[in-house]
Design a protein around this motif. Sequence first.
Motif, short mmCIF file in Angstrom:
data_model
loop_
_atom_site.label_atom_id
_atom_site.label_comp_id
_atom_site.label_asym_id
_atom_site.label_seq_id
_atom_site.Cartn_x
_atom_site.Cartn_y
_atom_site.Cartn_z
N VAL A 77 0.66 -1.28 -0.23
CA VAL A 77 0.09 0.25 -0.18
C VAL A 77 0.91 1.39 -0.01
CG1 VAL A 77 -1.84 1.27 1.25
CG2 VAL A 77 -1.73 -1.14 1.12
N PRO A 78 1.43 1.64 -1.05
CA PRO A 78 2.35 2.85 -1.28
C PRO A 78 1.44 4.04 -0.53
CG PRO A 78 2.20 1.57 -3.21
CD PRO A 78 1.02 0.86 -2.51
N THR A 79 2.20 4.92 0.10
CA THR A 79 1.57 5.99 0.52
C THR A 79 2.89 7.36 0.87
OG1 THR A 79 0.13 4.54 1.83
CG2 THR A 79 0.16 7.00 2.58
N GLY A 80 2.60 8.49 0.63
CA GLY A 80 3.56 9.37 0.96
C GLY A 80 4.08 9.99 -0.53
N GLY A 81 3.66 11.17 -0.89
CA GLY A 81 4.08 11.83 -1.85
C GLY A 81 3.28 11.53 -3.07
N ILE A 82 2.17 10.78 -3.02
CA ILE A 82 1.11 10.17 -4.20
C ILE A 82 -0.15 11.48 -3.97
CG2 ILE A 82 -0.19 8.49 -4.77
CD1 ILE A 82 1.78 6.35 -3.40
N ASP A 83 -0.21 11.74 -5.51
CA ASP A 83 -1.48 12.44 -5.71
C ASP A 83 -2.27 12.08 -7.03
OD1 ASP A 83 0.08 13.39 -7.97
OD2 ASP A 83 0.91 14.87 -6.70
N ALA A 84 -3.05 13.05 -7.64
CA ALA A 84 -3.83 12.58 -8.55
C ALA A 84 -3.08 12.42 -9.96
CB ALA A 84 -4.84 13.49 -8.91
N GLY A 85 -1.82 12.81 -9.95
CA GLY A 85 -0.88 12.97 -11.12
C GLY A 85 -0.18 11.64 -11.33
N ASN A 86 0.02 11.00 -10.14
CA ASN A 86 0.77 9.71 -10.24
C ASN A 86 0.43 8.62 -9.64
OD1 ASN A 86 1.15 10.37 -7.48
ND2 ASN A 86 3.16 10.71 -7.41
N VAL A 87 -0.98 8.56 -9.34
CA VAL A 87 -1.55 7.41 -8.53
C VAL A 87 -1.82 6.42 -9.42
CG1 VAL A 87 -4.08 8.25 -8.95
CG2 VAL A 87 -3.53 6.76 -7.07
N ALA A 88 -1.96 6.38 -10.58
CA ALA A 88 -2.13 5.42 -11.78
C ALA A 88 -1.10 4.58 -11.82
CB ALA A 88 -2.75 5.99 -12.82
N ASP A 89 0.18 5.23 -11.94
CA ASP A 89 1.54 4.60 -11.73
C ASP A 89 1.76 3.39 -10.68
OD1 ASP A 89 2.22 6.21 -14.04
OD2 ASP A 89 3.28 7.78 -12.83
N TYR A 90 1.08 3.85 -9.45
CA TYR A 90 1.17 2.57 -8.56
C TYR A 90 0.02 1.70 -8.79
CZ TYR A 90 4.42 5.91 -6.07
OH TYR A 90 5.45 6.47 -5.58
N LEU A 91 -1.04 2.05 -9.02
CA LEU A 91 -2.16 1.25 -9.18
C LEU A 91 -2.12 0.25 -10.34
CD1 LEU A 91 -5.20 3.38 -8.33
CD2 LEU A 91 -4.25 1.46 -6.93
N ALA A 92 -1.06 0.43 -11.27
CA ALA A 92 -0.92 -0.40 -12.51
C ALA A 92 -0.04 -1.56 -12.10
CB ALA A 92 -0.18 0.47 -13.53
N LEU A 93 0.47 -1.53 -10.76
CA LEU A 93 1.21 -2.78 -10.53
C LEU A 93 0.37 -3.54 -9.88
CD1 LEU A 93 4.42 -0.67 -8.81
CD2 LEU A 93 4.24 -1.60 -11.08
N PRO A 94 0.75 -5.09 -10.42
CA PRO A 94 -0.10 -6.21 -9.67
C PRO A 94 0.05 -6.23 -8.19
CG PRO A 94 0.84 -6.82 -11.70
CD PRO A 94 1.70 -5.35 -11.43
N ALA A 95 1.13 -6.01 -7.80
CA ALA A 95 1.40 -6.18 -6.28
C ALA A 95 0.88 -5.12 -5.30
CB ALA A 95 2.87 -6.22 -5.96
N VAL A 96 0.45 -3.90 -6.02
CA VAL A 96 -0.30 -2.94 -5.01
C VAL A 96 -1.67 -3.33 -4.78
CG1 VAL A 96 -0.89 -0.58 -5.17
CG2 VAL A 96 1.32 -1.26 -6.05
N LEU A 97 -1.93 -3.44 -3.55
CA LEU A 97 -3.21 -3.60 -3.04
C LEU A 97 -4.32 -2.37 -2.96
CD1 LEU A 97 -5.03 -5.62 -1.18
CD2 LEU A 97 -3.93 -4.34 0.83
N ALA A 98 -3.55 -1.26 -2.79
CA ALA A 98 -4.50 -0.13 -2.40
C ALA A 98 -3.28 1.21 -2.39
CB ALA A 98 -5.35 0.19 -1.75
N VAL A 99 -3.71 2.39 -2.55
CA VAL A 99 -2.77 3.56 -2.47
C VAL A 99 -3.28 4.65 -1.67
CG1 VAL A 99 -2.00 5.44 -3.74
CG2 VAL A 99 -2.00 3.41 -4.67
N GLY A 100 -2.48 5.00 -0.41
CA GLY A 100 -2.95 5.74 0.28
C GLY A 100 -2.53 7.26 0.07
N GLY A 101 -3.28 8.36 0.42
CA GLY A 101 -3.12 9.62 0.08
C GLY A 101 -3.73 10.46 0.71
N SER A 102 -3.57 11.88 0.73
CA SER A 102 -4.26 12.64 1.31
C SER A 102 -4.87 13.93 0.47
CB SER A 102 -3.45 13.41 2.46
OG SER A 102 -2.40 14.04 2.16
N TRP A 103 -4.68 13.94 -0.96
CA TRP A 103 -4.93 14.75 -1.88
C TRP A 103 -6.54 14.97 -1.91
CZ3 TRP A 103 -3.79 9.94 -3.54
CH2 TRP A 103 -4.76 9.33 -4.82
N MET A 104 -7.26 13.77 -1.54
CA MET A 104 -8.76 14.12 -1.63
C MET A 104 -9.35 14.34 -0.33
SD MET A 104 -7.86 10.94 -0.64
CE MET A 104 -7.36 9.96 -2.07
N VAL A 105 -8.45 14.72 0.86
CA VAL A 105 -9.03 15.01 2.00
C VAL A 105 -7.91 15.99 2.80
CG1 VAL A 105 -10.42 12.85 2.65
CG2 VAL A 105 -7.88 13.08 2.83
#
Length: 211
Positions: A156-184
């Motif tokens: 679950v990658p978290t830290g420095g993730i936003d709308a501009g790069n979240v897709a790069d993480y979610l494209a990885l099969p090993a990624v369960l989910a992505v944590g972030g604060s840009w929506m809150v």
Amino acid sequence: MTVHETWQQLADHALVPVVVLDDPAAALPLGQALVDGGLPVAEVTLRTPEALAGIRELAGYGGLLVGAGTVLTPQQVDLAVEAGARYVVSPGLSRAVVERCQAIGVPVLPGAVTATEVQAAVELGLEAVKFFPAATSGGPAAVSALAAPFAGMRFVPTGGIDAGNVADYLALPAVLAVGGSWMVPRAAIRAGDFARVRELTSQAVAATRGR
């Protein structure tokens, strides 16, 4: 709910809003904004004096999966779970925190960014870790590299993730989910601008649909 079922619920939503609450009175309207935005998940960090009270309020809101973040000690595990947290997140890998969670049957997501830390998580019987801080620890390339020798581990990658790069993480099969604060954003919550939170959440959900 089992550990696997909890992680599957996070995987189904793909995103974990990482929330800083300064006023527990903001908890319920925040929960409503998240639900209305299509993302009934919240990780409330124990970074403010009001965090536990906020968790207690959110835990009473039907349909929300509420976790506690920035949990550093076994004592904080107990306080967070007593407040209603259904899973626990730590910035690093603390054996004491992990073992306390396992002893009381609470899913735990410790931080791990090196092969040594991930291997330690495997030895503790964990199936998922928080890759934190993601952006400064190698980003998607590092997650991909770690996933190769640890085929059963989810991240679950978290830290420095936003709308501009979240897709790069979610494209990885090993990624369960992505944590972030840009929506809150903390400023919007402080200002009571929950329409903004709902809008950002809806946009984030739309951007990750069909991952």
